[in-house]
Design a protein around this motif. Structure first.
Motif, PDB file in Angstrom:
ATOM      1  N   ILE A  36     -28.548 125.511  29.528  1.00 14.87           N
ATOM      2  CA  ILE A  36     -27.492 126.011  28.657  1.00 14.87           C
ATOM      3  C   ILE A  36     -27.483 127.527  28.683  1.00 14.87           C
ATOM      4  CG2 ILE A  36     -26.637 126.088  26.292  1.00 14.87           C
ATOM      5  CD1 ILE A  36     -28.012 123.414  25.838  1.00 14.87           C
ATOM      6  N   GLU A  37     -26.335 128.096  28.979  1.00 19.62           N
ATOM      7  CA  GLU A  37     -26.204 129.546  29.031  1.00 19.62           C
ATOM      8  C   GLU A  37     -26.189 130.122  27.626  1.00 19.62           C
ATOM      9  OE1 GLU A  37     -23.065 132.938  30.680  1.00 19.62           O
ATOM     10  OE2 GLU A  37     -22.746 130.808  31.107  1.00 19.62           O
ATOM     11  N   LYS A  38     -27.009 131.157  27.395  1.00 17.29           N
ATOM     12  CA  LYS A  38     -27.065 131.779  26.082  1.00 17.29           C
ATOM     13  C   LYS A  38     -25.812 132.610  25.845  1.00 17.29           C
ATOM     14  CE  LYS A  38     -29.815 134.812  23.112  1.00 17.29           C
ATOM     15  NZ  LYS A  38     -29.512 134.021  21.914  1.00 17.29           N
ATOM     16  N   LYS A  39     -25.266 132.495  24.671  1.00 21.39           N
ATOM     17  CA  LYS A  39     -24.066 133.237  24.307  1.00 21.39           C
ATOM     18  C   LYS A  39     -24.338 134.024  23.040  1.00 21.39           C
ATOM     19  CE  LYS A  39     -19.377 132.588  22.578  1.00 21.39           C
ATOM     20  NZ  LYS A  39     -18.377 131.626  22.107  1.00 21.39           N
ATOM     21  N   ASN A  40     -23.677 135.155  22.917  1.00 19.80           N
ATOM     22  CA  ASN A  40     -23.781 135.929  21.684  1.00 19.80           C
ATOM     23  C   ASN A  40     -22.716 135.433  20.716  1.00 19.80           C
ATOM     24  OD1 ASN A  40     -25.884 137.652  22.551  1.00 19.80           O
ATOM     25  ND2 ASN A  40     -24.417 138.887  23.702  1.00 19.80           N
ATOM     26  N   TYR A  41     -23.160 134.748  19.684  1.00 17.21           N
ATOM     27  CA  TYR A  41     -22.222 134.181  18.712  1.00 17.21           C
ATOM     28  C   TYR A  41     -21.948 135.168  17.590  1.00 17.21           C
ATOM     29  CZ  TYR A  41     -22.970 129.705  21.019  1.00 17.21           C
ATOM     30  OH  TYR A  41     -23.020 128.697  21.945  1.00 17.21           O
ATOM     31  N   ASN A  42     -20.738 135.123  17.082  1.00 16.55           N
ATOM     32  CA  ASN A  42     -20.369 135.930  15.929  1.00 16.55           C
ATOM     33  C   ASN A  42     -20.718 135.181  14.652  1.00 16.55           C
ATOM     34  OD1 ASN A  42     -19.386 138.131  17.338  1.00 16.55           O
ATOM     35  ND2 ASN A  42     -17.265 137.417  17.327  1.00 16.55           N
TER      36      ASN A  42
ATOM     37  N   ALA B  30     -27.723 124.282  19.328  1.00 19.38           N
ATOM     38  CA  ALA B  30     -26.880 123.130  19.016  1.00 19.38           C
ATOM     39  C   ALA B  30     -25.418 123.413  19.319  1.00 19.38           C
ATOM     40  CB  ALA B  30     -27.056 122.733  17.547  1.00 19.38           C
ATOM     41  N   VAL B  31     -24.968 124.607  18.932  1.00 18.72           N
ATOM     42  CA  VAL B  31     -23.575 124.988  19.182  1.00 18.72           C
ATOM     43  C   VAL B  31     -23.315 125.107  20.685  1.00 18.72           C
ATOM     44  CG1 VAL B  31     -21.864 126.821  18.885  1.00 18.72           C
ATOM     45  CG2 VAL B  31     -23.301 126.128  16.946  1.00 18.72           C
ATOM     46  N   ALA B  32     -24.258 125.723  21.404  1.00 18.22           N
ATOM     47  CA  ALA B  32     -24.095 125.898  22.842  1.00 18.22           C
ATOM     48  C   ALA B  32     -24.082 124.558  23.570  1.00 18.22           C
ATOM     49  CB  ALA B  32     -25.215 126.777  23.392  1.00 18.22           C
ATOM     50  N   GLU B  33     -24.985 123.665  23.194  1.00 21.03           N
ATOM     51  CA  GLU B  33     -25.030 122.357  23.846  1.00 21.03           C
ATOM     52  C   GLU B  33     -23.773 121.565  23.549  1.00 21.03           C
ATOM     53  OE1 GLU B  33     -27.536 118.413  23.210  1.00 21.03           O
ATOM     54  OE2 GLU B  33     -28.758 120.004  24.091  1.00 21.03           O
ATOM     55  N   LYS B  34     -23.259 121.738  22.350  1.00 20.95           N
ATOM     56  CA  LYS B  34     -22.031 121.023  22.004  1.00 20.95           C
ATOM     57  C   LYS B  34     -20.869 121.479  22.881  1.00 20.95           C
ATOM     58  CE  LYS B  34     -19.392 119.039  18.362  1.00 20.95           C
ATOM     59  NZ  LYS B  34     -19.368 117.884  19.251  1.00 20.95           N
ATOM     60  N   ALA B  35     -20.815 122.770  23.143  1.00 24.17           N
ATOM     61  CA  ALA B  35     -19.757 123.300  24.004  1.00 24.17           C
ATOM     62  C   ALA B  35     -19.863 122.705  25.408  1.00 24.17           C
ATOM     63  CB  ALA B  35     -19.847 124.821  24.062  1.00 24.17           C
ATOM     64  N   VAL B  36     -21.097 122.600  25.907  1.00 22.02           N
ATOM     65  CA  VAL B  36     -21.314 122.020  27.234  1.00 22.02           C
ATOM     66  C   VAL B  36     -20.923 120.552  27.242  1.00 22.02           C
ATOM     67  CG1 VAL B  36     -23.072 121.391  28.926  1.00 22.02           C
ATOM     68  CG2 VAL B  36     -23.121 123.652  27.866  1.00 22.02           C
ATOM     69  N   THR B  37     -21.325 119.834  26.199  1.00 23.92           N
ATOM     70  CA  THR B  37     -21.013 118.410  26.091  1.00 23.92           C
ATOM     71  C   THR B  37     -19.508 118.177  26.039  1.00 23.92           C
ATOM     72  OG1 THR B  37     -23.066 117.992  24.893  1.00 23.92           O
ATOM     73  CG2 THR B  37     -21.335 116.352  24.663  1.00 23.92           C
TER      74      THR B  37
END
Length: 358
Positions: free
Chosen positions: A2-8, A292-299
């Protein structure tokens, strides 16, 4: 991977825990995108202190900002459901301080809304994210200690009898159960095979008719037993003990613990398990929420790609996995179980809050 993203991140509320959150972000070179608070002056001060990019003139604008990815709700318990409705209905992921809601009905409403909007909903239960508990989960389930038979938990704070503060204030959903009992019950649930169904308890009320002190006995279908004592006016150590066939595990200061001591029954030998840093407790929550948010985006992307490939866009494919599939990171299943127990106990007591009276 999962690619790390900078979340707001946007924070709602400027209390003690909101400041701890900001310090955790700052320590790890992350910045809070926005802050909202009922008292605008406090939001401005918070924004200046932590170099927050955006301070809302009206705290409700937090829900309308398209740039906000995740909202961290830190306001009193009885305000959570109204803010959860606002945030989730606008498609925001939410990390909400404990106790996530007042009761199971409110939580079910929030979960349904989160599923409908395809976003992550989670409770900020610190101990679920501490490295120590992840390690103990491996040890206890590894079999060397045998089955978990009895769990014993204490949590006692000494709060002065100021009936206007949030601990004893019924209009702010005060009381030992929602404030500290939620930690004890979450600790128990972490090590139990299933949620207890047999529950008995006793309660002592403060003059404001909130629970000042309580003792709880529970047992699940596997006959694992739990004993809990909590108090807001009688100091006790924050101590948890997991008693198994071949040894027992003791954890002090358990909500943010980084050390446990295992005593083996046959030899009396003691083993110290130490991992993590209590100073990073909120950072562990932040990391798991972002995973969790990142994996959800991938899913969701995979589900959409598959749907397009199959030329079959079904509702299930569009929605993707339910938020309850993120239990490995945020443990919403345990949050639901704990809320079920707390709701059951308060119903037995006949104790409710103004918001719960129809």
């Amino acid at each position: 991977m999962i690619e790390k993203k900078n979340y707001n991140w946007a924070v709602l509320g400027c209390g003690v825990i909101a400041n701890e959150f900001a310090e955790a972000m700052k320590k790890h070179n992350n910045k809070i995108y926005a802050i909202g608070n009922r008292t605008h002056e406090k939001a401005v001060a918070y924004g200046k202190k932590y170099d927050v990019e955006k301070v809302y003139d009206d705290y409700k604008d937090i829900f309308e900002d398209d740039e906000v990815d995740i909202i961290y709700i830190t306001t009193p318990h009885n305000t959570h459901i109204q803010f959860l409705r606002e945030a989730l209905s606008r498609g925001k992921h939410v990390l909400c301080e404990k106790s996530i809601t007042l009761n199971s009905d409110e939580l079910e409403e929030a979960i349904t809304l989160a599923n409908d909007k395809n976003v992550i909903l989670a409770e900020a239960m610190t101990l679920y994210h501490m490295p120590l508990y992840k390690k103990l989960d491996e040890i206890v389930n590894g079999g060397d200690l045998g089955d978990v038979n009895v769990i014993t938990i204490n949590f006692g704070s000494y709060k002065e009898y100021d009936m206007n503060n949030r601990f004893f204030n019924r209009n702010l959903a005060g009381g030992a159960m929602l404030d500290i009992g939620v930690y004890a019950l979450s600790f128990a649930r972490w090590f139990l095979k299933s949620n207890p169904k047999k529950i008995v308890s006793q309660v002592k009320y403060a003059s404001t008719k909130v629970d000042e002190q309580a003792t709880i006995l529970m047992m699940n279908e596997e006959q694992q037993m739990v004993s809990i004592a909590i108090s807001l006016h009688s100091k006790q150590p924050k101590r948890g003990m997991i008693s198994c066939d071949k040894g027992y595990v003791e954890i002090m200061e358990y909500p943010r613990a980084m050390q446990a001591v295992i005593t083996y029954t046959e030899t009396g030998e003691k083993e110290i398990v130490q991992i993590g840093d209590m100073q990073d407790a909120l950072w562990y929550e932040i990391e798991d929420m972002e995973k969790a948010v990142a994996e959800k985006a991938v899913t969701d992307k995979a589900a959409m790609d598959k749907a397009v490939t199959d030329k079959e866009v079904t509702e299930k494919a569009v929605v993707g996995k339910s938020i309850t599939d993120k239990e490995s990171y945020m443990h919403l299943d345990y949050t639901k179980d704990v809320m079920e127990v707390m709701t059951h106990i308060r119903k037995d007591w006949g104790m409710n809050y103004p918001e719960e009276i129809s």
